[in-house]
Design a protein around this motif. Structure first.
Motif, PDB file in Angstrom:
ATOM      1  N   LYS A 147       0.822  -1.217   0.000  1.00 51.11           N
ATOM      2  CA  LYS A 147       0.000   0.000   0.000  1.00 51.11           C
ATOM      3  C   LYS A 147       0.853   1.263   0.000  1.00 51.11           C
ATOM      4  N   LEU A 164      -1.397   4.596  -0.508  1.00 51.99           N
ATOM      5  CA  LEU A 164      -2.541   4.422   0.385  1.00 51.99           C
ATOM      6  C   LEU A 164      -2.082   4.433   1.837  1.00 51.99           C
ATOM      7  N   MET A 176      -5.308  -1.905  -8.288  1.00 52.06           N
ATOM      8  CA  MET A 176      -5.171  -2.565  -6.986  1.00 52.06           C
ATOM      9  C   MET A 176      -6.362  -3.461  -6.711  1.00 52.06           C
ATOM     10  N   PHE A 182      -8.115  -5.884  -3.631  1.00 59.52           N
ATOM     11  CA  PHE A 182      -8.089  -6.026  -2.178  1.00 59.52           C
ATOM     12  C   PHE A 182      -8.563  -7.404  -1.737  1.00 59.52           C
ATOM     13  N   SER A 230     -10.760  -7.980   0.541  1.00 59.26           N
ATOM     14  CA  SER A 230     -12.213  -8.001   0.730  1.00 59.26           C
ATOM     15  C   SER A 230     -12.950  -7.418  -0.479  1.00 59.26           C
ATOM     16  N   PHE A 231     -12.367  -7.524  -1.654  1.00 62.34           N
ATOM     17  CA  PHE A 231     -12.953  -7.131  -2.952  1.00 62.34           C
ATOM     18  C   PHE A 231     -13.224  -5.629  -3.060  1.00 62.34           C
ATOM     19  N   GLU A 232     -14.033  -5.129  -2.083  1.00 62.73           N
ATOM     20  CA  GLU A 232     -14.400  -3.705  -2.059  1.00 62.73           C
ATOM     21  C   GLU A 232     -15.095  -3.246  -3.339  1.00 62.73           C
ATOM     22  N   LEU A 233     -15.930  -4.132  -3.894  1.00 61.58           N
ATOM     23  CA  LEU A 233     -16.798  -3.657  -4.980  1.00 61.58           C
ATOM     24  C   LEU A 233     -17.799  -2.685  -4.372  1.00 61.58           C
ATOM     25  N   GLN A 258     -16.962 -11.905  -7.488  1.00 63.12           N
ATOM     26  CA  GLN A 258     -16.725 -10.521  -7.057  1.00 63.12           C
ATOM     27  C   GLN A 258     -15.257 -10.144  -7.238  1.00 63.12           C
ATOM     28  N   ARG A 271     -12.144  -4.298 -12.798  1.00 60.09           N
ATOM     29  CA  ARG A 271     -12.219  -2.885 -12.432  1.00 60.09           C
ATOM     30  C   ARG A 271     -10.820  -2.266 -12.372  1.00 60.09           C
ATOM     31  N   ALA A 286      -9.964 -14.381   1.228  1.00 58.25           N
ATOM     32  CA  ALA A 286     -11.342 -14.375   1.716  1.00 58.25           C
ATOM     33  C   ALA A 286     -12.224 -15.347   0.924  1.00 58.25           C
ATOM     34  N   GLY A 340     -12.940   0.589   3.693  1.00 57.63           N
ATOM     35  CA  GLY A 340     -12.331   0.035   2.489  1.00 57.63           C
ATOM     36  C   GLY A 340     -12.938   0.586   1.212  1.00 57.63           C
ATOM     37  N   GLN A 341     -14.188   1.048   1.291  1.00 52.76           N
ATOM     38  CA  GLN A 341     -14.849   1.582   0.096  1.00 52.76           C
ATOM     39  C   GLN A 341     -14.169   2.851  -0.393  1.00 52.76           C
ATOM     40  N   ARG A 352     -11.221   3.743   0.340  1.00 55.92           N
ATOM     41  CA  ARG A 352      -9.862   3.341   0.025  1.00 55.92           C
ATOM     42  C   ARG A 352      -9.793   2.775  -1.406  1.00 55.92           C
ATOM     43  N   ALA A 353     -10.770   1.927  -1.741  1.00 53.23           N
ATOM     44  CA  ALA A 353     -10.791   1.349  -3.088  1.00 53.23           C
ATOM     45  C   ALA A 353     -11.010   2.448  -4.125  1.00 53.23           C
ATOM     46  N   ALA A 403      -7.790   4.265  -4.500  1.00 51.61           N
ATOM     47  CA  ALA A 403      -6.806   3.450  -5.217  1.00 51.61           C
ATOM     48  C   ALA A 403      -7.066   3.474  -6.724  1.00 51.61           C
ATOM     49  N   ARG A 446     -23.036  -5.622   4.145  1.00 53.46           N
ATOM     50  CA  ARG A 446     -22.037  -6.413   3.461  1.00 53.46           C
ATOM     51  C   ARG A 446     -21.696  -7.668   4.241  1.00 53.46           C
ATOM     52  N   ALA A 468     -16.014 -10.828   4.807  1.00 55.51           N
ATOM     53  CA  ALA A 468     -15.440 -10.905   3.474  1.00 55.51           C
ATOM     54  C   ALA A 468     -14.096 -10.198   3.427  1.00 55.51           C
TER      55      ALA A 468
END
Lengths: 247, 225
Positions: free
Chosen positions: A50, A55, A86, A88, A90-93, A147, A154, A171, B117-118, B120-121, B124, B221, B225
């Motif tokens: 990161k 980040l 990047m 992650f 935990s996906f972070e969709l 995901q 993405r 995960a 994390g949202q 952060r993503a 990124a 969520r 995860a």
């Protein structure tokens, strides 16, 4: 291929309060190279990658990406980050958007690509990760493996010159791990520069050019993958490997 | 009880009641819009990383919501007397300051409920902080707090009745006036109670039907995860 390495970390140090997280970490990644970072949890691997896209701030040392100093005040971080994909753990969709809109978002708003072009590019990428038929699905309706593949699409949508993976399969259920690793292996074959934090030693052995082993915030080994798996030099790495490969 | 109900007196003054209803609606709308805007701004400051911003937001929230609305009405009416503002404007100010503190707290908790994390993503992927806020964090936070925002809107409509104390001729004020002339206390207040009820129900019904709020795909969520 240019001569200068794409990613250069030079004696990077970071601490939270008085707890050191990274101690004098130096690492060089050449263009097209695939580097796997492994080590016990809490060893600083996630923090290390990161730092590459800014980040995580660091207190001393230097991180250069494609010749640009990541920590410099004058660096336009959003612009720099739009050249690095990047992924992650935990996906972070974005849960309020369909898979397609997830892939489109940064293309439209960070790269300023016209919508139609972004849409076409997104559909291509979703097809590439095997999810052409799930473009209109919301993340909640996709399996973990799906995901994570959308998340990879993405990240690729930015046409990045490097990809960072932060424990992309940790995960996931065991049977979904391979669908994600297959996509990553395909990327590696296409010559993408990749830094991957993972415990998937099978993937590391097959795909990585180099393995970096970290412990307590230090990089304790950094060697070509055959050499690393053949005979780790340090006792710490040997114990770690025997533990995760044993079962 | 030998009370004889006589609704004809209320009917005779229907134009006053109707005027009052219009003022109540106008007062509610005129207050709700700035309430939401100020609440969003203060709530966002309250959720920000800067300690100074959080402190400022906290002071606003505590200062505004810990003073009774009735006192807000008097204070702004008296304090701004030298400006010769119409009572309506003072009531809008009082309602806005008071209610926006509650909205700010809702917004702050909504932003806090969106996993870190949202943002952060989003960062990124090269989005700028304001883009991440607008495109990724707000839409999720608003879905989370939508039910509470709806109840806040109906609270505000009912609270607008306190503007009667500074002579804003809204529904409650007109009721008092009619009651003073006719002494038909029950009839008058039952009538406006029903009107308030209808107004609030109408608003709740409308908010429920805003597309994307109810049928939002689960924002909750997978915890691990």
């Amino acid at each position: 291929m240019s001569e200068t390495p794409l990613i250069v970390l030079d004696r990077v140090c970071k601490q939270y309060g008085t707890t050191p997280v990274l101690r004098d970490c130096s690492l060089t990644v050449a263009r097209g190279e695939i580097v796997v970072v492994c080590g016990p949890s809490g060893s600083g691997k996630s923090t290390l990658i990161k730092c590459i896209n800014g980040l995580e701030p660091y207190q001393s040392g230097s991180v250069r990406f494609d010749g640009e100093e990541v920590g410099a005040r004058t660096t336009d971080l959003p612009r720099l980050r739009s050249r690095i994909g990047m992924v992650f753990q935990s996906f972070e969709l974005y849960p309020h958007m369909t898979a397609l809109r997830n892939v489109m978002l940064a293309q439209v708003h960070a790269l300023k690509r016209p919508r139609a072009e972004a849409r076409a590019r997104s559909l291509d990428l979703l097809a590439r990760v095997g999810l052409a038929d799930r473009a209109e699905a919301y993340p909640a309706d996709l399996s973990g493996g799906q995901q994570q593949r959308v998340a990879i699409a993405r990240a690729l949508a930015l046409d990045p010159i490097a990809m960072l993976f932060d424990e992309p399969t940790s995960a996931l259920d065991p049977e979904m791990i391979n669908e994600v690793l297959d996509v990553m292996t395909g990327l590696a074959r296409d010559g993408m520069t990749m830094v991957v934090v993972t415990h998937e030693m099978g993937f590391a052995r097959k795909v990585a050019n180099r393995v970096v082993f970290m412990d307590e915030g230090r990089i304790v080994e950094d060697r070509p993958s055959e050499a690393f798996f053949g005979a780790p030099v340090t006792e710490r790495a040997r114990v770690f490997l025997s533990k995760i490969i044993a079962h | 009880m030998h009370y004889q109900f006589d609704w004809s007196q209320v009917w005779q003054h229907r134009d006053l009641i109707f005027d009052g209803l219009l003022v109540t609606v106008a007062l509610s709308v005129a207050s709700l819009v700035p309430t939401l805007i100020i609440g969003m701004l203060i709530g966002t400051l309250g959720a920000s990383g800067s300690r100074a911003a959080r402190t400022a937001a906290g002071l606003y929230v505590e200062g505004m919501r810990n003073v009774p609305l009735l006192i807000h009405m008097y204070v702004w009416y008296m304090a701004l007397a030298f400006l010769r503002l119409p009572p309506f404007a003072c009531a809008v100010l009082g309602l806005t300051l008071y209610s926006s503190a509650y909205v700010a707290e809702l917004v702050r908790s909504g932003i806090g409920a969106v996993p870190r994390g949202q943002a952060r993503a989003a960062a990124a992927s090269g989005l700028r902080p304001w883009q991440a806020l607008l495109l990724v964090v707000y839409p999720q936070a608003l879905r989370i707090i939508a039910p509470s925002l709806a109840s806040l809107a109906s609270q505000l409509i009912k609270d607008s009745s306190l503007a009667s104390v500074i002579a804003v001729a809204e529904l409650s004020y007109q009721a008092g006036a009619i009651e003073g002339q006719t002494f038909r206390t029950f009839e008058v207040y039952i009538t406006i109670a029903v009107l308030y009820l209808a107004l609030v129900l109408l608003v709740s019904f409308a908010i429920d039907r805003i597309p994307g709020l109810r049928d939002a795909p689960s924002v909750g969520r997978i915890a691990d995860a």
